[in-house]
Design an enzyme around this catalytic site. Structure first.
Site, PDB file in Angstrom:
ATOM      1  N   GLU A 197      -3.149   0.284   9.416  1.00  0.00           N
ATOM      2  CA  GLU A 197      -1.767   0.725   9.221  1.00  0.00           C
ATOM      3  C   GLU A 197      -1.098   0.723  10.595  1.00  0.00           C
ATOM      4  O   GLU A 197      -1.395   1.568  11.445  1.00  0.00           O
ATOM      5  CB  GLU A 197      -1.770   2.141   8.618  1.00  0.00           C
ATOM      6  CG  GLU A 197      -0.385   2.643   8.290  1.00  0.00           C
ATOM      7  CD  GLU A 197      -0.392   4.075   7.749  1.00  0.00           C
ATOM      8  OE1 GLU A 197      -1.092   4.932   8.317  1.00  0.00           O
ATOM      9  OE2 GLU A 197       0.314   4.324   6.761  1.00  0.00           O
TER      10      GLU A 197
ATOM     11  N   CYS B  26       4.771   5.640   4.773  1.00  0.00           N
ATOM     12  CA  CYS B  26       3.421   5.497   4.222  1.00  0.00           C
ATOM     13  C   CYS B  26       3.356   4.339   3.238  1.00  0.00           C
ATOM     14  O   CYS B  26       2.389   3.600   3.179  1.00  0.00           O
ATOM     15  CB  CYS B  26       2.991   6.781   3.536  1.00  0.00           C
ATOM     16  SG  CYS B  26       4.158   7.313   2.282  1.00  0.00           S
TER      17      CYS B  26
ATOM     18  N   GLU C  84      -2.110  13.119   0.683  1.00  0.00           N
ATOM     19  CA  GLU C  84      -1.183  11.978   0.648  1.00  0.00           C
ATOM     20  C   GLU C  84      -1.320  11.272   1.993  1.00  0.00           C
ATOM     21  O   GLU C  84      -0.757  11.715   2.993  1.00  0.00           O
ATOM     22  CB  GLU C  84       0.259  12.476   0.455  1.00  0.00           C
ATOM     23  CG  GLU C  84       0.515  13.155  -0.878  1.00  0.00           C
ATOM     24  CD  GLU C  84       0.736  12.164  -2.015  1.00  0.00           C
ATOM     25  OE1 GLU C  84       0.514  10.953  -1.822  1.00  0.00           O
ATOM     26  OE2 GLU C  84       1.133  12.612  -3.105  1.00  0.00           O
TER      27      GLU C  84
ATOM     28  N   LYS D 106       3.711  23.990   7.663  1.00  0.00           N
ATOM     29  CA  LYS D 106       3.567  23.605   9.074  1.00  0.00           C
ATOM     30  C   LYS D 106       4.147  22.187   9.178  1.00  0.00           C
ATOM     31  O   LYS D 106       3.486  21.207   8.848  1.00  0.00           O
ATOM     32  CB  LYS D 106       2.090  23.614   9.460  1.00  0.00           C
ATOM     33  CG  LYS D 106       1.818  23.840  10.934  1.00  0.00           C
ATOM     34  CD  LYS D 106       2.452  22.850  11.873  1.00  0.00           C
ATOM     35  CE  LYS D 106       1.626  21.587  12.023  1.00  0.00           C
ATOM     36  NZ  LYS D 106       2.297  20.595  12.926  1.00  0.00           N
TER      37      LYS D 106
HETATM   38  P1  NAD Z   1      -0.726  13.086  11.387  1.00  0.00           P
HETATM   39  O1  NAD Z   1      -1.879  13.031  10.482  1.00  0.00           O
HETATM   40  O2  NAD Z   1      -0.937  12.830  12.824  1.00  0.00           O
HETATM   41  O3  NAD Z   1       0.004  14.507  11.296  1.00  0.00           O
HETATM   42  C1  NAD Z   1       0.418  15.043  10.062  1.00  0.00           C
HETATM   43  C2  NAD Z   1       0.489  16.559  10.185  1.00  0.00           C
HETATM   44  O4  NAD Z   1      -0.832  17.065  10.420  1.00  0.00           O
HETATM   45  C3  NAD Z   1       1.348  17.057  11.344  1.00  0.00           C
HETATM   46  O5  NAD Z   1       2.074  18.193  10.934  1.00  0.00           O
HETATM   47  C4  NAD Z   1       0.303  17.435  12.384  1.00  0.00           C
HETATM   48  O6  NAD Z   1       0.749  18.413  13.296  1.00  0.00           O
HETATM   49  C5  NAD Z   1      -0.800  17.970  11.498  1.00  0.00           C
HETATM   50  N1  NAD Z   1      -2.120  18.026  12.149  1.00  0.00           N
HETATM   51  C6  NAD Z   1      -2.604  17.227  13.138  1.00  0.00           C
HETATM   52  N2  NAD Z   1      -3.856  17.599  13.469  1.00  0.00           N
HETATM   53  C7  NAD Z   1      -4.182  18.654  12.684  1.00  0.00           C
HETATM   54  C8  NAD Z   1      -5.338  19.476  12.558  1.00  0.00           C
HETATM   55  N3  NAD Z   1      -6.425  19.301  13.307  1.00  0.00           N
HETATM   56  N4  NAD Z   1      -5.313  20.454  11.622  1.00  0.00           N
HETATM   57  C9  NAD Z   1      -4.244  20.657  10.839  1.00  0.00           C
HETATM   58  N5  NAD Z   1      -3.103  19.928  10.933  1.00  0.00           N
HETATM   59  C10 NAD Z   1      -3.075  18.924  11.843  1.00  0.00           C
HETATM   60  O7  NAD Z   1       0.341  12.067  10.756  1.00  0.00           O
HETATM   61  P2  NAD Z   1       1.758  11.640  11.340  1.00  0.00           P
HETATM   62  O8  NAD Z   1       1.548  10.793  12.542  1.00  0.00           O
HETATM   63  O9  NAD Z   1       2.654  12.836  11.438  1.00  0.00           O
HETATM   64  O10 NAD Z   1       2.301  10.754  10.115  1.00  0.00           O
HETATM   65  C11 NAD Z   1       1.953   9.442   9.925  1.00  0.00           C
HETATM   66  C12 NAD Z   1       0.867   9.295   8.869  1.00  0.00           C
HETATM   67  O11 NAD Z   1       1.256   9.979   7.678  1.00  0.00           O
HETATM   68  C13 NAD Z   1       0.670   7.856   8.450  1.00  0.00           C
HETATM   69  O12 NAD Z   1      -0.680   7.585   8.296  1.00  0.00           O
HETATM   70  C14 NAD Z   1       1.391   7.790   7.108  1.00  0.00           C
HETATM   71  O13 NAD Z   1       0.961   6.752   6.281  1.00  0.00           O
HETATM   72  C15 NAD Z   1       1.099   9.133   6.550  1.00  0.00           C
HETATM   73  N6  NAD Z   1       2.063   9.460   5.496  1.00  0.00           N
HETATM   74  C16 NAD Z   1       1.640   9.488   4.185  1.00  0.00           C
HETATM   75  C17 NAD Z   1       2.551   9.755   3.170  1.00  0.00           C
HETATM   76  C18 NAD Z   1       2.130   9.792   1.720  1.00  0.00           C
HETATM   77  O14 NAD Z   1       2.849  10.361   0.919  1.00  0.00           O
HETATM   78  N7  NAD Z   1       1.006   9.209   1.332  1.00  0.00           N
HETATM   79  C19 NAD Z   1       3.879  10.012   3.488  1.00  0.00           C
HETATM   80  C20 NAD Z   1       4.280   9.970   4.830  1.00  0.00           C
HETATM   81  C21 NAD Z   1       3.346   9.703   5.820  1.00  0.00           C
END
Ligand code: NAD
Length: 476
Positions: free
Chosen positions: A379, A280, A246, A171
């Site tokens: 963040e 991230c 992650e 997804k």
């Molecule tokens: P997000 O958590 O808003 O979304 C991530 C994914 O989760 C998306 O595909 C979203 O549609 C899905 N999602 C949202 N609500 C959900 C639910 N209730 N159930 C299941 N899936 C759901 O994050 P974002 O805004 O897309 O990305 C930014 C964040 O990701 C930042 O905090 C960043 O640090 C983190 N990030 C971490 C890494 C790592 O490897 N540690 C890498 C990249 C980004």
């Protein structure tokens, strides 16, 4: 004109009743849409992955590896197309989009090799038993990814999951799902058996939640925010399935007075400006030893002010943020910076002219930040570097470890003892000395301490999360 991109389930294009618009962050233009999949589509995808996975887990390792290598090669053959699409949907400078495509190919290649040399072991117990361990797939793995590095992040978990013999359902983030769909199409072209790699598009609350709750999923790899990580972990705990988390970071660059600043400053600048700070592992905190404070701040401020900013496909140094709401969020932190810190350079949104209706923000350096306040703890996910000073190594360590996160840290020193102390005592999944990020580092295990998550992806260790260990005991 907008184009519609169906989900890809069991090798077939699939539509759903709702649609999600995809925006170009450099212009604000809606240029594509994807279906908002729900439980019905997820059901079909999981069933396809289950069925395909049954034969795949028994397929010879050489054959699995060859399929992964063919995917990697096709990604490289389409590097320009994929890189441009990634750049357009995320707003990242074109050179980074092209680099992401190259690293994506590398993941498939790397895990093809890794699985060929991966094995269980025998356990010496006594003369009357032969005991061995073997790794088995989970069955179907679910993968939920963010919008900042859509291709790379899908590859770092889909490639090892497939290598281990799982069927997979991805997804992707609703903001940037297009390269995932294209890549899944290339996997079909590469001859990966139908149903092994399915992409269900849509919102987190619909497609993401349906995938998380599905009883056919045996493991979830999630990359995203702490907030959503908690929701997914809770759902996984109800079903007692393992997860890899992650999550976010507030990673420091720690600059000691003996550092080589010619070497440090360009890397520190890049570590926060790459992908407009929406990484991230962004180096989003600057901790600098008192005696070199003025010089470091001055050098970074000059580099920020000289940054070329523009639309992603024009390949500037700095592109836009992903969306309007994300820009508003970042601007609210800049407002706080004006009242509770010193904005040394930047601090404004950019509109009109070259920036049009895109979501641009100036690279911003905020000094004199309270490490315990929101600017020092949250963040921000924008091109915003917050700075504070330290007196000695102990204070540097206390500050470095003084947030809820622990993803990455950079240490800048020419003293070997300081370097080792910091690597030993900084609580982060990766600690770099006199460098930061190691050029993508497909080979390096990656993951967080504390609220930055748990489990490790990347590197040979990244295979383990996608399998489960079995012990066989044969009485002789
Ligand atoms: P997000 O958590 O808003 O979304 C991530 C994914 O989760 C998306 O595909 C979203 O549609 C899905 N999602 C949202 N609500 C959900 C639910 N209730 N159930 C299941 N899936 C759901 O994050 P974002 O805004 O897309 O990305 C930014 C964040 O990701 C930042 O905090 C960043 O640090 C983190 N990030 C971490 C890494 C790592 O490897 N540690 C890498 C990249 C980004």
């Amino acid at each position: 004109m907008t184009s519609s991109h169906p989900a890809l389930i069991a090798g077939e294009p699939v539509q759903a009743s709702g649609q999600v618009d995809i925006q170009d962050p450099s212009t604000g233009e809606i240029f594509a849409s994807t279906p908002d999949c729900g439980p019905a589509e997820v059901d079909v995808a999981v069933a396809a992955a289950q069925q395909a996975g049954r034969a795949w887990r028994l397929t010879a390792v050489a054959e699995r590896a060859a399929a992964l290598r063919r995917i990697g090669q096709l990604v490289l053959d389409h590097q320009d197309e994929l890189g441009r699409l990634e750049s357009r949907q995320t707003g990242k400078p074109l050179a980074q989009g092209l680099r992401d495509a190259e690293l994506t190919a590398r993941y498939f290649d790397f895990y093809a090799s890794a699985i060929e040399t991966f094995s269980g072991s025998t356990v010496p117990l006594n003369a009357s038993n032969l005991i061995y361990t073997s790794w088995e797939p989970h069955g179907v793995t679910g993968h939920i990814t963010p919008w900042n590095y859509p291709m790379q992040i899908l590859a770092r978990s889909i490639a090892p999951a497939l290598a281990m013999g799982n069927g997979t359902v991805l997804k992707p983030a609703e903001e940037a799902p297009l390269t995932a769909l294209r890549l899944a199409g290339l996997a079909v072209e590469a001859g990966l058996p139908t149903g092994l790699f399915n992409v269900v598009t849509g919102l987190g609350e619909s497609a993401g939640a349906a995938l998380t709750r599905h009883p056919g999923i045996g493991h979830i790899s999630f990359t995203g925010s702490v907030e959503v990580g908690r929701i997914i972990s809770t759902a996984a705990a109800q079903r007692v399935i393992p997860v890899t988390m992650e999550l976010g970071g507030k990673s420091p660059n720690i600059v000691f007075a003996d550092a080589d600043l010619d070497r440090a400053v360009p890397v520190i600048v890049n570590s926060i400006l790459q992908m407009a700070g929406q990484t991230c592992s962004a180096g989003s905190r600057l901790l600098v030893q008192e005696q070199i404070h003025d010089e470091v701040i001055d050098r970074i401020a000059k580099a920020f002010a000289a940054t070329e900013i523009g639309p992603a496909l024009e390949d500037p140094q700095l592109g836009p943020l992903i969306s309007g709401p994300q820009r508003e969020r970042v601007l609210s932190y800049l407002e706080q910076g004006r009242s509770s810190g010193t904005v040394v350079t930047g601090g404004e949104a950019l509109n009109g002219g070259r920036y049009g209706d895109g979501y641009f923000v100036q690279p911003t350096l905020i000094d004199d930040v309270d490490p315990a306040g929101p600017l020092g703890q949250d963040e921000i996910f924008g091109p915003v570097l917050v700075a504070s000073t330290f007196k000695d190594l102990d204070e540097a360590l206390a500050l470095a470890n003084g947030t809820d996160y622990g993803l990455v840290a950079g240490v800048w020193t020419t003293h070997v003892g300081t370097a080792h102390r910091m690597v030993r005592d900084v609580m982060a999944g990766q600690v770099f000395v006199n460098t930061y990020g190691a050029s993508g580092g497909v080979e390096l295990p990656f993951g967080g301490f504390k609220q930055s998550g748990h489990g490790r992806e990347k590197g040979a260790e990244g295979l383990r999360g996608f399998g489960q260990l079995k012990t066989g005991v044969i009485a002789l």
